[in-house]
Design a protein around this motif. Sequence first.
Motif, PDB file in Angstrom:
ATOM      1  N   CYS A  67     -19.675  32.956 -29.521  1.00 42.72           N
ATOM      2  CA  CYS A  67     -19.593  33.411 -30.909  1.00 42.72           C
ATOM      3  C   CYS A  67     -18.268  34.127 -31.110  1.00 42.72           C
ATOM      4  N   SER A  68     -17.406  33.596 -31.972  1.00 42.74           N
ATOM      5  CA  SER A  68     -16.070  34.174 -32.161  1.00 42.74           C
ATOM      6  C   SER A  68     -15.665  34.127 -33.634  1.00 42.74           C
ATOM      7  N   PRO A  69     -15.502  35.300 -34.295  1.00 39.88           N
ATOM      8  CA  PRO A  69     -15.708  36.661 -33.799  1.00 39.88           C
ATOM      9  C   PRO A  69     -17.153  36.868 -33.360  1.00 39.88           C
ATOM     10  N   ASN A  70     -17.295  37.687 -32.335  1.00 41.52           N
ATOM     11  CA  ASN A  70     -18.607  37.836 -31.713  1.00 41.52           C
ATOM     12  C   ASN A  70     -19.483  38.819 -32.486  1.00 41.52           C
ATOM     13  N   ASN A  71     -20.756  38.500 -32.533  1.00 42.34           N
ATOM     14  CA  ASN A  71     -21.761  39.385 -33.116  1.00 42.34           C
ATOM     15  C   ASN A  71     -22.626  39.919 -31.970  1.00 42.34           C
ATOM     16  N   PRO A  72     -22.646  41.241 -31.720  1.00 40.68           N
ATOM     17  CA  PRO A  72     -22.308  42.340 -32.624  1.00 40.68           C
ATOM     18  C   PRO A  72     -20.979  43.047 -32.353  1.00 40.68           C
ATOM     19  N   THR A  73     -20.159  42.548 -31.424  1.00 39.56           N
ATOM     20  CA  THR A  73     -18.985  43.322 -31.027  1.00 39.56           C
ATOM     21  C   THR A  73     -17.809  43.173 -31.993  1.00 39.56           C
ATOM     22  N   GLY A  74     -17.732  42.061 -32.733  1.00 33.69           N
ATOM     23  CA  GLY A  74     -16.720  41.891 -33.772  1.00 33.69           C
ATOM     24  C   GLY A  74     -15.388  41.333 -33.326  1.00 33.69           C
ATOM     25  N   ASN A  75     -15.191  41.130 -32.017  1.00 30.17           N
ATOM     26  CA  ASN A  75     -13.886  40.688 -31.520  1.00 30.17           C
ATOM     27  C   ASN A  75     -13.782  39.174 -31.419  1.00 30.17           C
ATOM     28  N   ASP A  76     -12.533  38.676 -31.504  1.00 33.11           N
ATOM     29  CA  ASP A  76     -12.242  37.261 -31.260  1.00 33.11           C
ATOM     30  C   ASP A  76     -12.169  37.003 -29.759  1.00 33.11           C
TER      31      ASP A  76
END
Length: 365
Positions: free
Chosen positions: A164-173
């Motif tokens: 997952c990019s941007p990743n959920n839940p961390t928000g980073n690419d």
Amino acid sequence: MKSLESKRKKKSIRNFNIERLVRKNIRALKSYSSAREEFTAVGSIHLDANENSYGGPLEYNYHRYPDPLQKELKKKISTLKELSLKQIFLGNGSDEVIDLLYRVFCRPGKDHVIICPPTYGMYEVCAKINDVEVKRIPLQENFQLDISSILAGIDNYSRLIFICSPNNPTGNDFTRENVNEILEHFPGIMIIDEAYGDFSKQPSFIDMLGDHPNLVVVQTLSKAWGLAALRVGMAFAGETIIQWINKIKPPYNISGSTQELTLRGLEAKYSVDQKIRALQKERNFLTCSFLKFPDIIEKTYPSSANFLLVKTKAPKKIYSYLIQKGIVLRDRSAEELCEGCLRITVGTHKENQLLIEALENYQKS
């Protein structure tokens, strides 16, 4: 160096065999043929689909079945994404896309998939529904992919990898170099979930489809496009993968009203782009504002999405306090690598100001 990378890509394409990955029962499946698939020309009297010929109770003409392959909607999307119609699949939300990929490629009780927690929970939920084992290879402390562990975890029963990019839940690419490295060494299907990609400065992985026949890029109209209630998920891949997904999908998985409203929504790209920029601005506003609360918020993680992950000293207490004020967040403190964390969706400027005011009052209490 460039020629060496080119050779590696060609080798990857030559060795990839999608037929080997498709479940035996799916290969043998004869798809259901709906009335609207068998007859695609224009007819004045439709007596083929057992619809109510007198119509329904609504003012709109919803008594006829919709286009099962959503051709007009796909034409619009193909223009926006610069892809052919045959590279596009539309699902009832991204969750249907994810589930159908399991059904095509994963043999229950035998194969497994790889996920990289903390990440979107439906990857694992769909695995359990389909009786497919999950290999959990956590992100590193900096929330980047653990490439060596992912590659070491691949074996003959590895069918899907979800990123997952941007990743959920961390928000980073995630970097294109890391994704490319996995793709070139993985003989299965890699899914890049770009639900939040419109908020990121990083280009979409769609432009890698031509080099990687085992890549599927998933997007949604629920986030940046603001059409969450319509439930439209999109999968982009090579024609062969799309053909297999189409083979097993329900005949009318996207309703007629959804197709009509989505087409209207896609005409408003300029308005959507303005709202994306506004949310990016508000994301920066929140990031800066949270610096005023060192006694509450220990860290705000960089985000390329429309939310922020913040590390707090008392997540459950803060969560409960804000609930009492009518402000709803997501408590992610129980997830791997997210101890003490709350996930905060970027709101309108007014909503964000009310959040800041509530945090100020909490800090004083």
